[in-house]
Design an enzyme around this catalytic site. Sequence first.
Site, short mmCIF file in Angstrom:
data_model
loop_
_atom_site.label_atom_id
_atom_site.label_comp_id
_atom_site.label_asym_id
_atom_site.label_seq_id
_atom_site.Cartn_x
_atom_site.Cartn_y
_atom_site.Cartn_z
N ASP A 197 12.36 4.37 5.66
CA ASP A 197 11.62 3.61 4.63
C ASP A 197 12.42 3.44 3.34
OD1 ASP A 197 9.37 3.20 6.19
OD2 ASP A 197 8.27 4.90 5.35
N ARG A 233 5.11 16.15 -6.35
CA ARG A 233 5.15 14.77 -6.86
C ARG A 233 5.35 14.65 -8.36
NH1 ARG A 233 7.04 13.36 -2.29
NH2 ARG A 233 5.54 12.80 -0.67
N ASP A 292 -0.17 10.21 -2.60
CA ASP A 292 1.12 10.36 -3.26
C ASP A 292 1.44 9.19 -4.19
OD1 ASP A 292 1.80 12.87 -2.29
OD2 ASP A 292 2.48 12.05 -0.38
N1 ARG Z 1 -2.54 15.05 2.30
C1 ARG Z 1 -1.52 15.75 1.62
C2 ARG Z 1 -1.55 15.42 0.15
O1 ARG Z 1 -2.19 14.48 -0.22
C3 ARG Z 1 -0.18 15.56 2.22
C4 ARG Z 1 0.48 14.24 2.02
C5 ARG Z 1 1.68 14.18 2.89
N2 ARG Z 1 2.54 13.12 2.53
C6 ARG Z 1 3.32 12.51 3.42
N3 ARG Z 1 4.14 11.62 2.99
N4 ARG Z 1 3.27 12.78 4.71
O2 ARG Z 1 -1.00 16.12 -0.65
#
Ligand code: ARG
Length: 415
Positions: free
Chosen positions: A13, A94, A123
Site C-alpha cells: 500500500d 499512532r 487509525d
Molecule cells: N482495532 C485496533 C485499533 O483500532 C487495531 C488496528 C489494526 N490496524 C491495522 N492496520 N491492522 O487500534
Amino acid sequence: MGKVVLAYSGGLDTSVAIRWLQEQYGLEVVCLTVDLGANDRDLSTVRERALQIGARQALIVDAKDVFVRYFVWPALRAGAVYECKYPLATALGRPLIAKLLVDVARQEGATHVAHGCTGKGNDQVRFDVSVGALAPDLTVIAPIREWRMTRDEEIAYAQRHGIPVPATRESPYSTDQNLWGRSIEAGVLEDPDVEPPEDVYAWTVSPERAPDAPAVVEVEFERGIPVRLDGAALDGVALIGRLSELAGQHGVGRIDHVENRLVGIKSREIYEAPAAVVLHEAHRALEAMTLTRHQLRLKELVAQEYADLVYNGLWFSAAHQDLAAYIASVQRFVSGTVRLKLYKGTCRVVGRTSPVSLYRHELATYDRGDMFDSSAAVGFIALWGLPLRTQASAQLLRAGEELRGIMPPEITGES
Ligand code: ARG
C-alpha cells in the site's frame, strides 16, 4: 514543488502511495519509517525500497525508547485496556508516528503529510486528529482512502510503475505491530464464529503446546512503572522484549475480541500482547495492595476514560493532560514486586510485596498477634446499619415488602 512526508511501512500500500502521491498531487515524497519495535522487517531494506520507488529521501527513526517511556508506560500506569480487552498497542503508536511526521514535515518544509490508512478504521482518525492538533496548517492525505483501487488494481498499478510487488503471497490478514503488541484482522477472522487459525499468531505458542512446567516471573514496579524483571534492572524496551518472549512461550497474551470501532462498526480483532497482559495483571495486583478502596474506585473510572481517549485518537488533548496528572498522583505509592505464574496460556499472580503496602498482617490475621479491635466492630455496625434499620421500620416492614422482588415468590407470598 511541494513536499509530502509519508509514513512508510514498506508494504504494498505505502509503496504504491509513493508513486501515486507524485502522480496525483505532484508532490516530492519524503518517506518516514518509525521503528516502534515491530521487528517484522529489515529497515535498511525498507529504506532502499522507498528510494528505489522514487522517494526523494527515506528516513528511519528509532522511537522505541520514547514509545515506551512516553506512551506505553503511561498507558500501563493508567490501566488503559480498551473494552477490558485490548491493551492498545496500535492505538498508542499512532500519535507518536503523527508527531514524528509533523517534525519531519517542519524540518523538510513540507506542506503535506500522508499515511496508509483505509477509510474504515480507527487509525485514520488517530493520524488525522493528531496532525490536526499539532500542525493545523499541514494537509493530511490518505491515499488508500482516496484511490479506491481493489487489491488487483493496486498490483496492476505497481507493475505498471515498476514497483516491486512482494513475490510471496502476502498474508491474508491485515496486521500492525509494535513492541507492545500485534493486531490482526481480516480474512477468515471476519467471521466471529471461526476460531483463529494458528497462522495468525507470531508471538505466542498455542496454550495446548506450551510447556508442561510453568514459569515464574517477578516484576518490580516503581511508581507504577516496571523497573526490574526477575531482579535484573532493565530499560523499558529490553524489559518488554524479554517478558514478551517468555510469556509468549507459555501461550500467554492471545486476545480475541469483537470490538466497537470509533467509526461505528463492530469488528473482530485478534491481538497478541504477551508482555502487556502480564504487566497489566501485575500492576493491578500491586494497586490492590497499595491503594485504598476509594483510590481504586476512582482509578478504575479514570482507567476507562484513559483507554477510550487513547483509542479514540485524543492523545494530544487537554483532557489527556488532566488525566495524566491524576495518574501521576495516584501512582506515587504503587511500588513493589509482583510474582506471577505463566502456565499454558494463563497468567496468575501468586505473590506480591511492597515497602508501602497497605496490607497489615496484624489486622488481617485470625491467628495469634491479632491487633484488630473486634469490640469496636459493634459500634461500627450499629451506625453502618442505622439507615437501613430506619428504612426497614419506616417503610419496608410496615408495608410487608421487605422481601419483595429479591426472594422467591413462594417465600414472599407474592403470586
Ligand atoms: N482495532 C485496533 C485499533 O483500532 C487495531 C488496528 C489494526 N490496524 C491495522 N492496520 N491492522 O487500534
